[in-house]
Design an enzyme around this catalytic site. Structure first.
Site, PDB file in Angstrom:
ATOM      1  N   LYS A 229      50.436  76.308  21.144  1.00 27.12           N
ATOM      2  CA  LYS A 229      50.882  77.476  21.920  1.00 27.12           C
ATOM      3  C   LYS A 229      52.329  77.357  22.382  1.00 27.12           C
ATOM      4  CE  LYS A 229      46.491  79.480  22.996  1.00 27.12           C
ATOM      5  NZ  LYS A 229      45.456  79.850  23.948  1.00 27.12           N
ATOM      6  N   ARG A 263      39.646  73.762  22.037  1.00 29.66           N
ATOM      7  CA  ARG A 263      39.798  74.682  20.893  1.00 29.66           C
ATOM      8  C   ARG A 263      41.091  74.315  20.176  1.00 29.66           C
ATOM      9  NH1 ARG A 263      42.342  79.473  19.643  1.00 29.66           N
ATOM     10  NH2 ARG A 263      41.117  81.010  18.480  1.00 29.66           N
TER      11      ARG A 263
HETATM   12  N1  HH2 Z   1      43.520  81.410  22.191  1.00 33.71           N
HETATM   13  C1  HH2 Z   1      43.709  82.223  21.127  1.00 33.71           C
HETATM   14  C2  HH2 Z   1      42.653  82.992  20.625  1.00 33.71           C
HETATM   15  N2  HH2 Z   1      41.422  82.909  21.156  1.00 33.71           N
HETATM   16  N3  HH2 Z   1      39.951  81.992  22.743  1.00 33.71           N
HETATM   17  C3  HH2 Z   1      39.731  81.187  23.795  1.00 33.71           C
HETATM   18  N4  HH2 Z   1      38.498  81.084  24.331  1.00 33.71           N
HETATM   19  N5  HH2 Z   1      40.733  80.424  24.357  1.00 33.71           N
HETATM   20  C4  HH2 Z   1      42.003  80.481  23.871  1.00 33.71           C
HETATM   21  O1  HH2 Z   1      42.893  79.800  24.428  1.00 33.71           O
HETATM   22  C5  HH2 Z   1      42.272  81.332  22.746  1.00 33.71           C
HETATM   23  C6  HH2 Z   1      41.206  82.087  22.207  1.00 33.71           C
HETATM   24  C7  HH2 Z   1      45.060  82.285  20.495  1.00 33.71           C
HETATM   25  O2  HH2 Z   1      45.203  81.330  19.478  1.00 33.71           O
HETATM   26  P1  HH2 Z   1      45.001  81.624  17.908  1.00 33.71           P
HETATM   27  O3  HH2 Z   1      43.610  82.075  17.636  1.00 33.71           O
HETATM   28  O4  HH2 Z   1      45.424  80.456  17.128  1.00 33.71           O
HETATM   29  O5  HH2 Z   1      46.053  82.772  17.593  1.00 33.71           O
HETATM   30  P2  HH2 Z   1      45.892  84.317  17.299  1.00 33.71           P
HETATM   31  O6  HH2 Z   1      45.316  84.951  18.526  1.00 33.71           O
HETATM   32  O7  HH2 Z   1      47.300  84.772  16.990  1.00 33.71           O
HETATM   33  O8  HH2 Z   1      44.958  84.495  16.132  1.00 33.71           O
END
Ligand code: HH2
Length: 286
Positions: A229, A263
């Site tokens: 992040k 995660r």
């Molecule tokens: N962060 C993201 C997405 N979903 N869910 C939970 N529970 N906690 C988090 O910190 C979280 C989440 C963002 O990360 P990522 O899925 O890699 O990116 P994107 O939203 O661009 O797909």
């Protein structure tokens, strides 16, 4: 450092025991535009290969998402989200019994995913965006991750403000637990997540991680997502693909402060870190 008390997290037929061992949730973004891996796993065959790699790397749970929630991301219609995640969840379930969560805020997507064998709803709006979501979670007895977010992905990083971020995030999550229990959700299905990067400045993220034990005080499993992040980039000056070491450091801290589930995109490396930190926690508790 106190060792974590043992907690049970139920998700459909599963009883996940948390506390002694930290679980690693592998991120599988079936999207063209996720912030660190957008487009890499949009093809179901490539998504399945990545799922296999994460299972081999030691993942305890796979989090399959069809809509990016990065700052500024545009919403995706439900039928498109279903088209992205469903074949991937079906393909994983056809060959593995690993617990699967679906990263969605839409009841229609969650219902189809649960029908295809998912176990957990991971909702960045804490089941608040879609009024039909609590009933879907209750009907299937799904595990639920309630995440805190200020604003929406489109606007959340514009000017996030809190008087006391730790207290406000804790109070919000406590309020969601109480409201959902009143709507018939079993409390033992619920987990909480501070939502690192979701409507938070660097200082807000640091405060939440520093005082993460305040969330552990809610008595439910604490999930933390900080892999790659931007706050890590702010601290280290690194681009998303080069934030692994910074992310592992932050995740190790989070475990020591009470996180139960991490995660992460880099599952093998995260599992190695978790094994070491879990061993040290046990030693320091004896
Ligand atoms: N962060 C993201 C997405 N979903 N869910 C939970 N529970 N906690 C988090 O910190 C979280 C989440 C963002 O990360 P990522 O899925 O890699 O990116 P994107 O939203 O661009 O797909």
């Amino acid at each position: 450092m106190n060792d974590h008390p043992t907690l049970l997290w139920t998700a459909r037929r599963r009883r996940l025991e948390l506390g002694r061992r930290t679980l690693v949730m592998g991120v599988l973004n079936v999207t063209p535009d996720s912030f660190s891996d957008g487009g890499r796993f949009l093809d179901p065959a490539r998504a399945l290969e990545q799922a296999r790699r994460m299972i081999a790397g030691g993942a305890d749970l796979l989090d399959v998402g069809g809509e990016s929630t990065r700052p500024g991301a545009a919403p995706v219609p439900g039928d498109e989200e279903i088209r992205r995640v469903l074949p991937v969840i079906e393909a994983i379930r056809a060959e593995s019994d690993i617990p699967i969560s679906v990263d969605t805020a839409k009841a229609a997507v969650a219902a189809r995913a649960l029908e295809a064998g998912a176990d957990v709803i991971n909702d960045v709006t804490a089941l608040a965006a879609d009024p039909a979501m609590p009933a879907v979670a209750a009907r299937y007895g799904a595990g639920v991750i309630l995440m805190h977010m200020q604003g929406t992905p489109r606007t959340m990083q514009a000017d996030p403000r809190y008087a006391d971020v730790v207290r406000e995030v804790r109070d919000y999550l406590a309020g969601r637990i109480a409201a959902l229990a009143a709507q018939g959700l079993a409390p033992e299905t619920l987990a909480v997540d501070p939502g690192i990067g979701f409507g938070k400045t660097l200082e807000h993220n640091v405060a939440l991680l520093h005082d993460l034990d305040t969330l552990a005080g809610l008595g439910r499993p604490v999930v933390v997502g900080l892999s790659r992040k931007s706050f890590l980039g702010r601290i280290t000056g690194r681009e998303a693909g080069e934030r692994l070491a910074g992310g592992l450091g932050a995740a190790a801290w989070a475990i020591a402060r009470g996180a139960h589930v991490i995660r992460a995109h880099d599952v093998k490396e995260t599992c190695d870190m978790v094994r070491v930190v879990d061993m040290l926690r046990k030693e320091s508790a004896t």
